[in-house]
Design a protein around this motif. Structure first.
Motif, mmCIF file in Angstrom:
data_model
loop_
_atom_site.group_PDB
_atom_site.id
_atom_site.type_symbol
_atom_site.label_atom_id
_atom_site.label_comp_id
_atom_site.label_asym_id
_atom_site.label_seq_id
_atom_site.Cartn_x
_atom_site.Cartn_y
_atom_site.Cartn_z
ATOM 1 N N VAL A 41 -8.242 25.601 1.776
ATOM 2 C CA VAL A 41 -6.727 25.678 1.865
ATOM 3 C C VAL A 41 -6.495 27.683 1.394
ATOM 4 C CG1 VAL A 41 -3.810 26.183 1.480
ATOM 5 C CG2 VAL A 41 -5.443 23.751 1.395
ATOM 6 N N VAL A 42 -6.338 28.491 2.491
ATOM 7 C CA VAL A 42 -5.798 30.102 2.508
ATOM 8 C C VAL A 42 -4.768 30.357 3.237
ATOM 9 C CG1 VAL A 42 -8.727 30.976 2.243
ATOM 10 C CG2 VAL A 42 -7.920 30.567 4.739
ATOM 11 N N PRO A 43 -3.978 31.389 3.224
ATOM 12 C CA PRO A 43 -3.047 32.242 4.076
ATOM 13 C C PRO A 43 -3.551 32.297 5.576
ATOM 14 C CG PRO A 43 -3.408 33.286 2.105
ATOM 15 C CD PRO A 43 -4.373 32.031 1.655
ATOM 16 N N ARG A 44 -2.430 32.354 6.072
ATOM 17 C CA ARG A 44 -3.014 33.406 7.919
ATOM 18 C C ARG A 44 -1.566 33.679 7.625
ATOM 19 N NH1 ARG A 44 -7.514 32.017 8.018
ATOM 20 N NH2 ARG A 44 -8.966 29.298 7.837
ATOM 21 N N THR A 45 -0.341 34.064 7.655
ATOM 22 C CA THR A 45 0.625 35.005 7.283
ATOM 23 C C THR A 45 0.874 34.708 5.793
ATOM 24 O OG1 THR A 45 2.147 32.608 7.199
ATOM 25 C CG2 THR A 45 1.519 33.702 9.468
ATOM 26 N N SER A 46 1.634 36.398 6.176
ATOM 27 C CA SER A 46 2.875 37.093 5.025
ATOM 28 C C SER A 46 3.599 35.904 4.022
ATOM 29 C CB SER A 46 3.855 38.091 5.025
ATOM 30 O OG SER A 46 2.631 39.320 5.788
ATOM 31 N N ALA A 47 4.097 34.987 4.623
ATOM 32 C CA ALA A 47 4.659 34.018 4.056
ATOM 33 C C ALA A 47 3.647 32.917 3.450
ATOM 34 C CB ALA A 47 6.052 33.013 4.925
ATOM 35 N N GLU A 48 3.196 32.819 3.693
ATOM 36 C CA GLU A 48 1.829 31.872 3.508
ATOM 37 C C GLU A 48 0.964 32.475 1.927
ATOM 38 O OE1 GLU A 48 -1.034 30.176 6.058
ATOM 39 O OE2 GLU A 48 1.088 29.074 7.013
ATOM 40 N N ALA A 49 1.022 33.838 1.982
ATOM 41 C CA ALA A 49 0.702 34.432 1.510
ATOM 42 C C ALA A 49 1.337 34.586 0.081
ATOM 43 C CB ALA A 49 -0.193 35.676 1.460
ATOM 44 N N ASP A 50 2.133 34.524 0.196
ATOM 45 C CA ASP A 50 3.064 33.912 -0.591
ATOM 46 C C ASP A 50 3.945 32.968 -1.717
ATOM 47 O OD1 ASP A 50 4.080 37.414 -0.540
ATOM 48 O OD2 ASP A 50 6.439 36.290 0.695
ATOM 49 N N ARG A 51 3.387 32.088 -1.021
ATOM 50 C CA ARG A 51 3.609 30.535 -1.227
ATOM 51 C C ARG A 51 2.328 30.134 -1.520
ATOM 52 N NH1 ARG A 51 5.974 29.573 3.805
ATOM 53 N NH2 ARG A 51 4.206 29.212 4.836
ATOM 54 N N TYR A 52 1.351 30.862 -1.149
ATOM 55 C CA TYR A 52 -0.189 30.823 -2.245
ATOM 56 C C TYR A 52 -0.480 31.416 -3.608
ATOM 57 C CZ TYR A 52 -5.254 31.057 -2.409
ATOM 58 O OH TYR A 52 -6.674 30.776 -3.015
ATOM 59 N N ILE A 53 0.399 32.523 -3.403
ATOM 60 C CA ILE A 53 0.655 33.585 -5.269
ATOM 61 C C ILE A 53 1.471 32.547 -6.143
ATOM 62 C CG2 ILE A 53 1.338 35.461 -6.021
ATOM 63 C CD1 ILE A 53 0.126 36.731 -3.551
ATOM 64 N N ASP A 54 2.502 32.104 -5.524
ATOM 65 C CA ASP A 54 4.254 31.728 -6.597
ATOM 66 C C ASP A 54 3.485 29.884 -6.726
ATOM 67 O OD1 ASP A 54 5.604 33.389 -5.981
ATOM 68 O OD2 ASP A 54 6.440 31.979 -4.272
ATOM 69 N N THR A 55 2.416 29.450 -5.485
ATOM 70 C CA THR A 55 1.407 28.245 -6.323
ATOM 71 C C THR A 55 0.880 28.547 -7.771
ATOM 72 O OG1 THR A 55 2.198 27.034 -4.374
ATOM 73 C CG2 THR A 55 0.002 26.665 -6.128
ATOM 74 N N ALA A 56 -0.481 30.017 -7.516
ATOM 75 C CA ALA A 56 -1.027 29.889 -8.396
ATOM 76 C C ALA A 56 -0.603 30.215 -9.466
ATOM 77 C CB ALA A 56 -2.039 30.889 -7.916
ATOM 78 N N LEU A 57 0.286 31.009 -9.359
ATOM 79 C CA LEU A 57 1.138 31.377 -10.826
ATOM 80 C C LEU A 57 1.755 30.629 -11.424
ATOM 81 C CD1 LEU A 57 3.194 35.465 -9.633
ATOM 82 C CD2 LEU A 57 0.533 34.671 -11.046
ATOM 83 N N SER A 58 2.326 29.479 -10.624
ATOM 84 C CA SER A 58 3.227 28.524 -11.307
ATOM 85 C C SER A 58 1.500 27.803 -12.636
ATOM 86 C CB SER A 58 3.801 27.503 -10.366
ATOM 87 O OG SER A 58 2.257 26.746 -9.603
ATOM 88 N N TRP A 59 1.310 27.545 -11.883
ATOM 89 C CA TRP A 59 -0.750 26.635 -12.757
ATOM 90 C C TRP A 59 -0.787 27.420 -13.302
ATOM 91 C CZ3 TRP A 59 -3.694 25.879 -7.218
ATOM 92 C CH2 TRP A 59 -3.260 24.758 -6.747
ATOM 93 N N HIS A 60 -0.794 29.114 -13.278
ATOM 94 C CA HIS A 60 -0.939 30.044 -14.676
ATOM 95 C C HIS A 60 -0.387 29.833 -15.654
ATOM 96 C CE1 HIS A 60 -0.613 33.789 -17.267
ATOM 97 N NE2 HIS A 60 -1.934 33.484 -17.281
ATOM 98 N N SER A 61 1.462 29.719 -15.537
ATOM 99 C CA SER A 61 2.597 29.405 -16.221
ATOM 100 C C SER A 61 2.253 27.801 -16.764
ATOM 101 C CB SER A 61 3.790 29.389 -16.222
ATOM 102 O OG SER A 61 4.216 30.852 -15.452
ATOM 103 N N ALA A 62 1.738 26.932 -15.950
ATOM 104 C CA ALA A 62 1.863 26.055 -16.897
ATOM 105 C C ALA A 62 -0.322 25.831 -17.767
ATOM 106 C CB ALA A 62 2.036 24.753 -15.574
#
Length: 84
Positions: A41-62
């Motif tokens: 799963v990789v982002p294809r749009t700017s919005a998807e890239a933002d969600r991808y990073i949000d998810t990765a950062l939430s995993w990091h916080s957890a």
């Protein structure tokens, strides 16, 4: 949980803690050759890239992932690496 992250620096690649500034490079890398990411799963749009990073950062916080942005040692940010 707070996890301290440090860059990992090689001779030509630098892996650094993933930040929002990596979004453009992530998007560019993901769209170079979509066949490379047929099974990922990789982002294809700017919005998807933002969600991808949000998810990765939430995993990091957890405390469940150590997301990294990849860049050339002395170039612009591109790509990312996040594994739960």
């Amino acid at each position: 949980m707070t996890v301290e992250s440090h860059p990992l620096i090689g001779t030509s690649i630098r892996l650094e803690p993933l930040e929002r500034r990596h979004a453009d490079g992530l998007l560019a890398a993901a769209n170079i050759d979509p066949s490379l990411y047929r099974w990922s799963v990789v982002p294809r749009t700017s919005a998807e890239a933002d969600r991808y990073i949000d998810t990765a950062l939430s995993w990091h916080s957890a405390g469940t992932a150590e997301p990294r942005g990849r860049s050339r040692a002395i170039s612009t940010p591109h790509g990312s690496r996040a594994r739960p």
